[in-house]
Scaffold this motif. Structure first.
Motif, mmCIF file in Angstrom:
data_model
loop_
_atom_site.group_PDB
_atom_site.id
_atom_site.type_symbol
_atom_site.label_atom_id
_atom_site.label_comp_id
_atom_site.label_asym_id
_atom_site.label_seq_id
_atom_site.Cartn_x
_atom_site.Cartn_y
_atom_site.Cartn_z
ATOM 1 N N GLU A 58 69.782 57.388 13.029
ATOM 2 C CA GLU A 58 69.895 56.798 11.696
ATOM 3 C C GLU A 58 69.017 57.587 10.746
ATOM 4 O O GLU A 58 67.842 57.835 11.031
ATOM 5 C CB GLU A 58 69.463 55.325 11.684
ATOM 6 N N ASN A 117 72.800 54.854 5.543
ATOM 7 C CA ASN A 117 72.777 53.556 4.864
ATOM 8 C C ASN A 117 73.482 53.651 3.521
ATOM 9 O O ASN A 117 73.187 54.540 2.722
ATOM 10 C CB ASN A 117 71.328 53.109 4.633
ATOM 11 N N GLU A 149 76.422 52.480 7.374
ATOM 12 C CA GLU A 149 75.822 51.156 7.556
ATOM 13 C C GLU A 149 75.894 50.380 6.255
ATOM 14 O O GLU A 149 75.435 50.859 5.217
ATOM 15 C CB GLU A 149 74.363 51.286 8.003
ATOM 16 N N ASP A 178 74.686 46.265 9.115
ATOM 17 C CA ASP A 178 73.235 46.357 9.259
ATOM 18 C C ASP A 178 72.589 44.979 9.112
ATOM 19 O O ASP A 178 73.171 44.085 8.505
ATOM 20 C CB ASP A 178 72.716 47.289 8.147
ATOM 21 N N LYS A 199 74.448 45.675 14.041
ATOM 22 C CA LYS A 199 73.059 46.026 14.321
ATOM 23 C C LYS A 199 72.220 44.770 14.155
ATOM 24 O O LYS A 199 72.035 44.274 13.043
ATOM 25 C CB LYS A 199 72.584 47.124 13.354
ATOM 26 N N GLU A 235 67.882 46.443 16.826
ATOM 27 C CA GLU A 235 66.946 47.221 16.013
ATOM 28 C C GLU A 235 65.521 46.709 16.164
ATOM 29 O O GLU A 235 65.304 45.536 16.465
ATOM 30 C CB GLU A 235 67.301 47.064 14.527
HETATM 31 CA CA CA Z 1 70.085 50.694 8.390
#
Ligand code: CA
Ligand code: C2E
Ligand code: CA
Ligand code: CA
Length: 276
Positions: A58, A117, A149, A178, A199, A235
């Motif tokens: 990421e 992101n 994301e 996310d 996530k 995460e």
């Molecule tokens: Ca993220």
């Protein structure tokens, strides 16, 4: 410049003024940050715990300004969104991440996806699909190595969101949701949008223990992801204990300080080069 708050509120007025001042400072410097090369990306590995291999990275944006120092994304992303600067900045992030991933592949590192992101403002932009397509062509990165994301938010227009997501999916990129579980309508998003991955937000992972409320929720999320054929990443995994519980529950992919903080591309190469 410490301001005292007093009972009749004049202190809080000073406080508001200094907040406003800071916001204006940040926006002023943010306008020139791209052209002055003040941004860089750091990368955090996503690890398959069944093999300990890094399957993806990421990318997270860092801004170092000569006057303001290091400004955290939690502060400047919101300002970039309000000022419209998120569009050029977000495009830079996408191009940089795809370029970097293509370089790693050409250097012979095992193929990994890069996750970018997207702010909800970018997501609401009808040009997003075309921008992503152009960047993939320019950089030569195969779409399956790019993941986008998104976070749920009330301001997303459902019809627009569905059509942008469908457009992106047609390109062959993956969509990840996310911070799953923290918003108002995580489950509605899963139902209504073509999501590939969830996530789990780090707040559910922190200090997770057998049979506590986080464990029950995370266990249910893992089961749900399996039944819906969704990929799932936990995460914010920081400790061996957290990892152990996730492993027992059948979670396969994790991300967090336990394996690595977000680090510069050079450090990623040093981490992975022994795998060649
Ligand atoms: Ca993220
Ligand atoms: P996020 O997308 O949820 O990113 C994860 C955040 O958690 C990152 O913070 C990361 O450094 C941090 N983190 C990773 N592992 C751990 C862990 O084990 N424990 C803890 N306590 N934290 C961990 P960061 O880099 O400060 O980013 C904050 C947020 O800023 C991101 O949250 C994301 O929403 C936003 N952001 C960062 N880069 C970008 C970008 O390029 N574009 C957009 N639109 N937003 C970005
Ligand atoms: Ca997150
Ligand atoms: Ca977030």
């Amino acid at each position: 410049k410490n301001q005292q708050l007093d009972a009749n509120g004049s202190g809080s007025q000073l406080f508001n003024e200094s907040l406003l001042r800071r916001r204006m400072d940040v926006e002023f410097h943010l306008r020139k940050a791209l052209s002055q090369n003040e941004f860089k990306l750091v990368y955090q590995p996503v690890v398959d715990i069944s093999t300990s291999h890094v399957v993806g990275l990421e990318c997270l944006l860092r801004w170092n300004n000569p006057h303001l120092g290091q400004v955290p994304p939690s502060e400047f992303i919101a300002i970039a969104e309000e000022s419209g600067l998120i569009h050029p900045i977000g495009e830079w992030v996408l191009r940089e991440a795809c370029t970097q991933n293509k370089k790693w592949q050409e250097a012979g590192l095992p193929p990994m996806f890069v996750a970018v992101n997207l702010s909800r403002k970018q997501f609401n932009n009808y040009l997003l699909g075309r921008t992503v397509a152009t960047i993939l062509i320019e950089t030569g990165l195969a779409p399956k190595y790019l993941e986008l994301e998104i976070t749920e938010s009330l301001s997303v227009d459902a019809r627009l969101a569905t059509s942008s997501l469908e457009e992106l999916k047609k390109l062959g990129v993956r969509i990840a949701m996310d911070d799953f579980g923290t918003g108002y309508s995580s489950l509605g998003y899963l139902r209504d949008f073509p999501i590939d991955k969830m996530k789990i937000d780090k707040s559910f992972i922190k200090g997770i223990r057998h049979r506590d409320v986080n464990a029950v929720i995370v266990n249910a999320m893992i089961t749900m992801a399996k039944q819906l054929n969704l990929l799932l990443v936990a995460e914010g995994v920081e400790t061996e204990e957290e990892l152990q519980i996730l492993r027992e529950y059948g979670c396969r992919f994790v991300q967090g300080y336990y394996y690595s903080k977000p680090v510069e591309s050079k450090v990623i190469e040093e981490m992975l080069v022994h795998l060649i």
